[in-house]
Design a protein around this motif. Structure first.
Motif, PDB file in Angstrom:
ATOM      1  N   LYS A   1      -9.869   5.554  12.144  1.00  0.00           N
ATOM      2  CA  LYS A   1      -8.550   5.841  11.610  1.00  0.00           C
ATOM      3  C   LYS A   1      -8.369   5.098  10.290  1.00  0.00           C
ATOM      4  CE  LYS A   1      -5.891   6.986  15.743  1.00  0.00           C
ATOM      5  NZ  LYS A   1      -4.579   6.828  16.401  1.00  0.00           N
ATOM      6  N   VAL A   2      -7.471   5.620   9.471  1.00  0.00           N
ATOM      7  CA  VAL A   2      -7.217   4.992   8.175  1.00  0.00           C
ATOM      8  C   VAL A   2      -5.710   4.870   7.962  1.00  0.00           C
ATOM      9  CG1 VAL A   2      -9.336   5.899   7.145  1.00  0.00           C
ATOM     10  CG2 VAL A   2      -7.199   7.201   6.933  1.00  0.00           C
ATOM     11  N   ILE A   3      -5.353   4.022   6.999  1.00  0.00           N
ATOM     12  CA  ILE A   3      -3.984   3.942   6.499  1.00  0.00           C
ATOM     13  C   ILE A   3      -3.958   4.687   5.170  1.00  0.00           C
ATOM     14  CG2 ILE A   3      -2.164   2.423   5.629  1.00  0.00           C
ATOM     15  CD1 ILE A   3      -3.261   0.251   7.506  1.00  0.00           C
ATOM     16  N   LEU A   4      -3.101   5.681   5.054  1.00  0.00           N
ATOM     17  CA  LEU A   4      -2.975   6.439   3.813  1.00  0.00           C
ATOM     18  C   LEU A   4      -1.817   5.894   2.985  1.00  0.00           C
ATOM     19  CD1 LEU A   4      -3.453  10.256   4.621  1.00  0.00           C
ATOM     20  CD2 LEU A   4      -5.137   8.587   3.837  1.00  0.00           C
ATOM     21  N   VAL A   5      -2.047   5.750   1.695  1.00  0.00           N
ATOM     22  CA  VAL A   5      -0.999   5.337   0.765  1.00  0.00           C
ATOM     23  C   VAL A   5      -0.894   6.400  -0.322  1.00  0.00           C
ATOM     24  CG1 VAL A   5      -0.183   3.559  -0.828  1.00  0.00           C
ATOM     25  CG2 VAL A   5      -1.523   2.908   1.202  1.00  0.00           C
ATOM     26  N   GLY A   6       0.249   7.052  -0.431  1.00  0.00           N
ATOM     27  CA  GLY A   6       0.429   8.113  -1.418  1.00  0.00           C
ATOM     28  C   GLY A   6       1.487   7.744  -2.440  1.00  0.00           C
ATOM     29  N   HIS A   7       1.137   7.832  -3.710  1.00  0.00           N
ATOM     30  CA  HIS A   7       2.069   7.515  -4.795  1.00  0.00           C
ATOM     31  C   HIS A   7       2.674   8.794  -5.366  1.00  0.00           C
ATOM     32  CE1 HIS A   7       2.635   6.835  -9.301  1.00  0.00           C
ATOM     33  NE2 HIS A   7       3.590   6.126  -8.741  1.00  0.00           N
ATOM     34  N   SER A   8       3.975   8.797  -5.592  1.00  0.00           N
ATOM     35  CA  SER A   8       4.680   9.877  -6.272  1.00  0.00           C
ATOM     36  C   SER A   8       4.361  11.223  -5.617  1.00  0.00           C
ATOM     37  CB  SER A   8       4.333   9.865  -7.762  1.00  0.00           C
ATOM     38  OG  SER A   8       5.265  10.604  -8.516  1.00  0.00           O
TER      39      SER A   8
ATOM     40  N   VAL B   1      -6.740   4.150   2.311  1.00  0.00           N
ATOM     41  CA  VAL B   1      -7.076   5.201   1.343  1.00  0.00           C
ATOM     42  C   VAL B   1      -5.900   5.371   0.384  1.00  0.00           C
ATOM     43  CG1 VAL B   1      -7.788   7.595   1.035  1.00  0.00           C
ATOM     44  CG2 VAL B   1      -8.525   6.331   3.066  1.00  0.00           C
ATOM     45  N   LEU B   2      -6.174   5.206  -0.894  1.00  0.00           N
ATOM     46  CA  LEU B   2      -5.146   5.227  -1.934  1.00  0.00           C
ATOM     47  C   LEU B   2      -5.142   6.573  -2.649  1.00  0.00           C
ATOM     48  CD1 LEU B   2      -6.090   1.691  -3.298  1.00  0.00           C
ATOM     49  CD2 LEU B   2      -4.146   2.221  -1.800  1.00  0.00           C
TER      50      LEU B   2
ATOM     51  N   ALA C   1      -5.707  23.022  -2.259  1.00  0.00           N
ATOM     52  CA  ALA C   1      -6.802  22.814  -3.212  1.00  0.00           C
ATOM     53  C   ALA C   1      -6.707  21.442  -3.872  1.00  0.00           C
ATOM     54  CB  ALA C   1      -6.773  23.912  -4.269  1.00  0.00           C
ATOM     55  N   TYR C   2      -5.504  21.039  -4.214  1.00  0.00           N
ATOM     56  CA  TYR C   2      -5.270  19.744  -4.854  1.00  0.00           C
ATOM     57  C   TYR C   2      -5.680  18.603  -3.924  1.00  0.00           C
ATOM     58  CZ  TYR C   2      -2.509  16.350  -7.646  1.00  0.00           C
ATOM     59  OH  TYR C   2      -2.084  15.304  -8.438  1.00  0.00           O
ATOM     60  N   SER C   3      -5.450  18.779  -2.630  1.00  0.00           N
ATOM     61  CA  SER C   3      -5.705  17.731  -1.636  1.00  0.00           C
ATOM     62  C   SER C   3      -7.133  17.738  -1.106  1.00  0.00           C
ATOM     63  CB  SER C   3      -4.742  17.888  -0.449  1.00  0.00           C
ATOM     64  OG  SER C   3      -3.401  17.914  -0.863  1.00  0.00           O
ATOM     65  N   LYS C   4      -7.988  18.643  -1.575  1.00  0.00           N
ATOM     66  CA  LYS C   4      -9.318  18.824  -0.972  1.00  0.00           C
ATOM     67  C   LYS C   4     -10.149  17.540  -0.879  1.00  0.00           C
ATOM     68  CE  LYS C   4     -13.226  21.984  -0.781  1.00  0.00           C
ATOM     69  NZ  LYS C   4     -14.182  20.910  -0.420  1.00  0.00           N
ATOM     70  N   PRO C   5     -10.189  16.677  -1.903  1.00  0.00           N
ATOM     71  CA  PRO C   5     -10.961  15.433  -1.752  1.00  0.00           C
ATOM     72  C   PRO C   5     -10.477  14.574  -0.589  1.00  0.00           C
ATOM     73  CG  PRO C   5     -10.506  15.848  -4.065  1.00  0.00           C
ATOM     74  CD  PRO C   5      -9.702  16.843  -3.287  1.00  0.00           C
ATOM     75  N   LEU C   6      -9.173  14.548  -0.345  1.00  0.00           N
ATOM     76  CA  LEU C   6      -8.632  13.812   0.795  1.00  0.00           C
ATOM     77  C   LEU C   6      -8.995  14.501   2.097  1.00  0.00           C
ATOM     78  CD1 LEU C   6      -6.880  11.663   2.144  1.00  0.00           C
ATOM     79  CD2 LEU C   6      -4.862  13.051   1.579  1.00  0.00           C
ATOM     80  N   ILE C   7      -8.909  15.811   2.120  1.00  0.00           N
ATOM     81  CA  ILE C   7      -9.283  16.574   3.316  1.00  0.00           C
ATOM     82  C   ILE C   7     -10.746  16.324   3.670  1.00  0.00           C
ATOM     83  CG2 ILE C   7      -9.583  18.897   4.273  1.00  0.00           C
ATOM     84  CD1 ILE C   7      -7.228  19.753   2.433  1.00  0.00           C
ATOM     85  N   ASP C   8     -11.621  16.413   2.661  1.00  0.00           N
ATOM     86  CA  ASP C   8     -13.056  16.175   2.885  1.00  0.00           C
ATOM     87  C   ASP C   8     -13.300  14.770   3.428  1.00  0.00           C
ATOM     88  OD1 ASP C   8     -13.523  18.707   1.942  1.00  0.00           O
ATOM     89  OD2 ASP C   8     -14.171  18.074  -0.049  1.00  0.00           O
ATOM     90  N   TYR C   9     -12.589  13.797   2.863  1.00  0.00           N
ATOM     91  CA  TYR C   9     -12.763  12.412   3.305  1.00  0.00           C
ATOM     92  C   TYR C   9     -12.385  12.268   4.784  1.00  0.00           C
ATOM     93  CZ  TYR C   9     -12.147   7.359   3.642  1.00  0.00           C
ATOM     94  OH  TYR C   9     -12.241   6.042   4.041  1.00  0.00           O
ATOM     95  N   LEU C  10     -11.255  12.825   5.167  1.00  0.00           N
ATOM     96  CA  LEU C  10     -10.791  12.700   6.550  1.00  0.00           C
ATOM     97  C   LEU C  10     -11.693  13.467   7.518  1.00  0.00           C
ATOM     98  CD1 LEU C  10      -6.938  13.053   5.949  1.00  0.00           C
ATOM     99  CD2 LEU C  10      -8.192  10.963   6.528  1.00  0.00           C
ATOM    100  N   GLU C  11     -12.186  14.622   7.081  1.00  0.00           N
ATOM    101  CA  GLU C  11     -13.090  15.405   7.932  1.00  0.00           C
ATOM    102  C   GLU C  11     -14.390  14.661   8.209  1.00  0.00           C
ATOM    103  OE1 GLU C  11     -11.950  20.090   7.079  1.00  0.00           O
ATOM    104  OE2 GLU C  11     -13.503  19.117   5.861  1.00  0.00           O
ATOM    105  N   ASN C  12     -14.814  13.823   7.278  1.00  0.00           N
ATOM    106  CA  ASN C  12     -16.088  13.111   7.418  1.00  0.00           C
ATOM    107  C   ASN C  12     -15.961  11.798   8.182  1.00  0.00           C
ATOM    108  OD1 ASN C  12     -17.688  15.013   6.065  1.00  0.00           O
ATOM    109  ND2 ASN C  12     -17.095  14.198   4.061  1.00  0.00           N
ATOM    110  N   LEU C  13     -14.748  11.426   8.574  1.00  0.00           N
ATOM    111  CA  LEU C  13     -14.583  10.242   9.399  1.00  0.00           C
ATOM    112  C   LEU C  13     -15.107  10.507  10.803  1.00  0.00           C
ATOM    113  CD1 LEU C  13     -10.945   9.076   8.485  1.00  0.00           C
ATOM    114  CD2 LEU C  13     -13.074   7.964   7.818  1.00  0.00           C
ATOM    115  N   SER C  14     -15.643   9.472  11.435  1.00  0.00           N
ATOM    116  CA  SER C  14     -16.084   9.631  12.820  1.00  0.00           C
ATOM    117  C   SER C  14     -14.867   9.798  13.725  1.00  0.00           C
ATOM    118  CB  SER C  14     -16.907   8.416  13.253  1.00  0.00           C
ATOM    119  OG  SER C  14     -16.126   7.239  13.182  1.00  0.00           O
ATOM    120  N   GLU C  15     -15.084  10.269  14.927  1.00  0.00           N
ATOM    121  CA  GLU C  15     -13.983  10.613  15.829  1.00  0.00           C
ATOM    122  C   GLU C  15     -13.075   9.430  16.142  1.00  0.00           C
ATOM    123  OE1 GLU C  15     -15.123  12.627  19.339  1.00  0.00           O
ATOM    124  OE2 GLU C  15     -16.116  14.290  18.299  1.00  0.00           O
ATOM    125  N   ASP C  16     -13.667   8.233  16.218  1.00  0.00           N
ATOM    126  CA  ASP C  16     -12.867   7.065  16.607  1.00  0.00           C
ATOM    127  C   ASP C  16     -12.320   6.301  15.402  1.00  0.00           C
ATOM    128  OD1 ASP C  16     -15.363   6.298  15.765  1.00  0.00           O
ATOM    129  OD2 ASP C  16     -15.543   4.633  17.182  1.00  0.00           O
TER     130      ASP C  16
END
Length: 350
Positions: free
Chosen positions: A167-174, A101-102, A150-165
């Motif tokens: 996992k993702v690799i997060l890449v954050g710029h700046s 996830v970028l 509030a700024y991070s909400k799209p990322l929060i929503d994405y992670l909340e919608n992942l199934s329990e098992d």
């Protein structure tokens, strides 16, 4: 006889001139054709990246050099692996987490990752680029984005919608690194690894702005005197955002980036919401402290200097540190191949 010889020499000279002229015209036509083809490829790649995130182009970049990692294990040469398609399935088997996830930085959007998306998809990984609130094509007014949550909400929503098992690799710029830190604190079990790309890898109690303070000055002085502040609620109200002029943006973010990518950025960048930049983040040893973090330094960075980046990894040590030489603050533009190879190497780490 003399006249015949004279005419023959003239003809030879004329033929030579015509030959040179013909070659010159052919070279000019070939150059124009190459430029047109390059422009067409660039437009096709950009259009597909923004609309579908499914690209098949390869983009050239320079080889990155990995240094400072805490791991001493030797790894197979990625270039040979990727060049040999027969090895691709076996190569992918070594990567447990394929979803990447970028997260873009301040003012940017998902659009800035189009080269990285192309390269990761070609490798067989599954990249997803998100627009943070008020960024990219998200329609939220940036003046109304007042907190990091509030700024991070799209990322929060994405992670909340992942199934329990999952996992993702997060890449954050700046400044997107602060959103990654926020996610590590709130969703530690859903993040296999976190990559901070010339990012605000802040410590407990810090604000994203604190990382930039050495470059921009103190928050108090900046908010009082900066000509780059925007006042979405009126001049008599506190500032709501930051918007650099094109000349400043070019010098800060794109000093090594290709002209076409800079042109793309100039028409796509949006004001930076000020609230999230000034939000203090609470990070605990039990959650954030158990995460696997990696840092990628950019060594020709004018927005977040190499010295500041070095200080970040010294104060808040990650598991591994990588460096990209010749990269500005936008390595996804200036050094896409180098960035790609490092991301794939991080994905491979057991």
């Amino acid at each position: 006889m003399g006249n015949t010889m004279c005419m023959t020499k003239k003809e030879i000279r004329e033929a030579g001139k015509n030959g040179i002229g013909s070659r010159s015209r052919r070279m000019e036509r070939s150059k124009r054709r190459s430029l047109l083809e390059e422009e067409l490829l660039h437009r096709q790649a950009l259009s597909m990246a923004i609309q579908q995130h499914q690209l098949s182009q390869r983009f050239d970049g320079s080889i990155s050099r990995r240094v400072g990692s805490t791991s001493s294990r030797r790894r197979n040469d990625l270039t040979d692996q990727l060049a040999n398609s027969k090895q691709l399935p076996e190569f992918l088997e070594n990567i447990k987490t394929k979803k990447i996830v970028l997260i873009h930085g301040e003012g940017f959007g998902a659009w800035c990752w189009y080269k990285t998306i192309a390269l990761l998809e070609e490798t067989g990984l599954v990249p997803t680029a998100l627009d943070l609130t008020g960024s990219g094509i998200d329609l939220t007014n940036t003046n109304n984005v007042t907190s990091l949550e509030a700024y991070s909400k799209p990322l929060i929503d994405y992670l909340e919608n992942l199934s329990e098992d999952e996992k993702v690799i997060l890449v954050g710029h700046s400044a997107g690194g602060a959103c990654v830190s926020y996610a590590l604190e709130h969703f530690p079990t859903k993040i296999a690894k976190a990559v901070f790309l010339c990012a605000t890898m802040i410590s407990d109690g810090q604000r994203p702005f604190d990382v930039f303070a050495e470059e921009l000055g103190s928050a108090e002085l900046f908010t009082q005197e900066s000509k780059f502040l925007t006042y979405g609620n009126g001049k008599d109200k506190p500032a709501t955002g930051i918007m650099f002029e094109k000349e400043q943006m070019h010098g800060l973010y794109f000093n090594q980036s290709p002209t076409k990518d800079v042109a793309l950025a100039m028409v796509s960048m949006r004001p930076i919401p000020l609230g999230p930049m000034m939000d203090k983040l609470s990070l605990t040893p039990e959650k954030y402290g158990t995460s696997r973090r990696f840092y990628i330094q950019t060594l020709d960075d004018h927005a977040l200097s190499p010295d500041v980046q070095e200080k970040l990894v010294r104060v808040n040590p990650p598991e591994g540190v990588f460096k990209i030489r010749g990269s500005d603050h936008s390595p996804f533009f200036s050094k896409p191949q180098s960035l790609h190879k490092i991301l794939v190497e991080i994905a491979q780490i057991p």
